[in-house]
Scaffold this motif. Sequence first.
Motif, PDB file in Angstrom:
ATOM      1  N   GLY A 104       0.841  -1.183   0.000  1.00 52.13           N
ATOM      2  CA  GLY A 104       0.000   0.000   0.000  1.00 52.13           C
ATOM      3  C   GLY A 104       0.882   1.242   0.000  1.00 52.13           C
ATOM      4  O   GLY A 104       1.800   1.384  -0.814  1.00 52.13           O
ATOM      5  N   ASP A 105       0.626   2.139   0.941  1.00 50.40           N
ATOM      6  CA  ASP A 105       1.437   3.351   1.057  1.00 50.40           C
ATOM      7  C   ASP A 105       2.651   3.164   1.960  1.00 50.40           C
ATOM      8  O   ASP A 105       3.410   4.106   2.194  1.00 50.40           O
ATOM      9  N   CYS A 106       2.839   1.963   2.485  1.00 45.91           N
ATOM     10  CA  CYS A 106       3.915   1.689   3.433  1.00 45.91           C
ATOM     11  C   CYS A 106       5.149   1.177   2.691  1.00 45.91           C
ATOM     12  O   CYS A 106       5.056   0.277   1.853  1.00 45.91           O
ATOM     13  N   ARG A 107       6.301   1.763   3.026  1.00 48.68           N
ATOM     14  CA  ARG A 107       7.560   1.339   2.415  1.00 48.68           C
ATOM     15  C   ARG A 107       8.493   0.818   3.503  1.00 48.68           C
ATOM     16  O   ARG A 107       8.804   1.519   4.457  1.00 48.68           O
ATOM     17  N   PHE A 108       8.935  -0.423   3.301  1.00 53.63           N
ATOM     18  CA  PHE A 108       9.810  -1.124   4.238  1.00 53.63           C
ATOM     19  C   PHE A 108      11.080  -1.495   3.487  1.00 53.63           C
ATOM     20  O   PHE A 108      11.033  -1.907   2.324  1.00 53.63           O
ATOM     21  N   ALA A 109      12.236  -1.383   4.144  1.00 51.93           N
ATOM     22  CA  ALA A 109      13.490  -1.793   3.498  1.00 51.93           C
ATOM     23  C   ALA A 109      14.399  -2.462   4.512  1.00 51.93           C
ATOM     24  O   ALA A 109      14.363  -2.153   5.711  1.00 51.93           O
ATOM     25  N   ILE A 110      15.218  -3.388   4.012  1.00 55.79           N
ATOM     26  CA  ILE A 110      16.211  -4.060   4.844  1.00 55.79           C
ATOM     27  C   ILE A 110      17.529  -4.126   4.085  1.00 55.79           C
ATOM     28  O   ILE A 110      17.567  -4.456   2.894  1.00 55.79           O
ATOM     29  N   ALA A 111      18.610  -3.777   4.793  1.00 55.65           N
ATOM     30  CA  ALA A 111      19.964  -3.896   4.237  1.00 55.65           C
ATOM     31  C   ALA A 111      20.864  -4.422   5.347  1.00 55.65           C
ATOM     32  O   ALA A 111      21.125  -3.728   6.323  1.00 55.65           O
ATOM     33  N   THR A 112      21.302  -5.663   5.202  1.00 55.75           N
ATOM     34  CA  THR A 112      22.156  -6.293   6.193  1.00 55.75           C
ATOM     35  C   THR A 112      23.435  -6.777   5.519  1.00 55.75           C
ATOM     36  O   THR A 112      23.466  -6.988   4.308  1.00 55.75           O
ATOM     37  N   ASP A 113      24.506  -6.940   6.300  1.00 61.80           N
ATOM     38  CA  ASP A 113      25.814  -7.323   5.766  1.00 61.80           C
ATOM     39  C   ASP A 113      26.232  -6.331   4.684  1.00 61.80           C
ATOM     40  O   ASP A 113      26.482  -6.681   3.542  1.00 61.80           O
ATOM     41  N   VAL A 114      26.295  -5.087   5.090  1.00 70.93           N
ATOM     42  CA  VAL A 114      26.551  -3.966   4.182  1.00 70.93           C
ATOM     43  C   VAL A 114      28.010  -3.534   4.311  1.00 70.93           C
ATOM     44  O   VAL A 114      28.421  -2.995   5.336  1.00 70.93           O
TER      45      VAL A 114
END
Length: 268
Positions: free
Chosen positions: A139-149
């Motif tokens: 929907g209007d929700c934005r989720f992000a994941i960045a691991t081992d960067v």
Amino acid sequence: MEKLLFLSLASGSSGNCYYLGTSEYGILIDAGISIRTIKKTLKEKGLDFEKIMAVLITHDHADHIKTVGCLGEKYHIPVYATEEVHEGIDRSRYVEETLYQSRRTIEKEKPFLIRDFRIEAFEVLHDSSDNVGYRIDYGDCRFAIATDVGYITDTVSKYLSGVNHLVLEANYDNEMLKSGSYPDFLKERITCKTGHLSNREAADFLATHYTPRLKNVWLCHLSRENNHPELVYKTVDIRLEQEGIRVGRDVMLHVLKRMTPSELFALD
């Protein structure tokens, strides 16, 4: 739309696994812990293992893929990864079942859909066969994941900027690593551009890319030997305060535990 739910089942070098979903269905991001622990944790949080629609894999290191073969081939849950990550999974001695029917190949920066989730993988530098983060729109929700960067590139910055909810690595404290017992070659591996993200680097990124849209930050993948939950929290808190960003009012800051689950977060 149903409210979005987030749960960290484990976050660290001993195993990584995250849940994102609704009361109707969900996905796992990485599968580096036992099936028994996944089932037990989901049940304790009131989530149904049978409603897991997919597993998204970031990269092929053991602490992210240990049970991906079982999830894919025994429980028939589609496993999404880039071709290079799938090849790394095929070669891994930590994965007992080869992925056949469950194998799904994705390309970086090419969106795909799982129910109401619009998912896009993006390149993240790390010393694995390949490594991606994920941005997931619901929907209007934005989720992000960045691991081992290893390093926040322009691509990583683009995908993490403007999200509402962010899981970001804060692996080590510079001074703890410098004065610690790790051999020099390992210290160099951790701090290089294909290694891990430090507390300071995570804090600087959050301080310089914050927008009022950002509601939650979860700091993930803390080192057991070279970090401490209170230390990373304080590091980020102080850096944000320098920019006039108030933790607890402007943004909620959480530190994920290495081997125990988080609370179940309901995301607006």
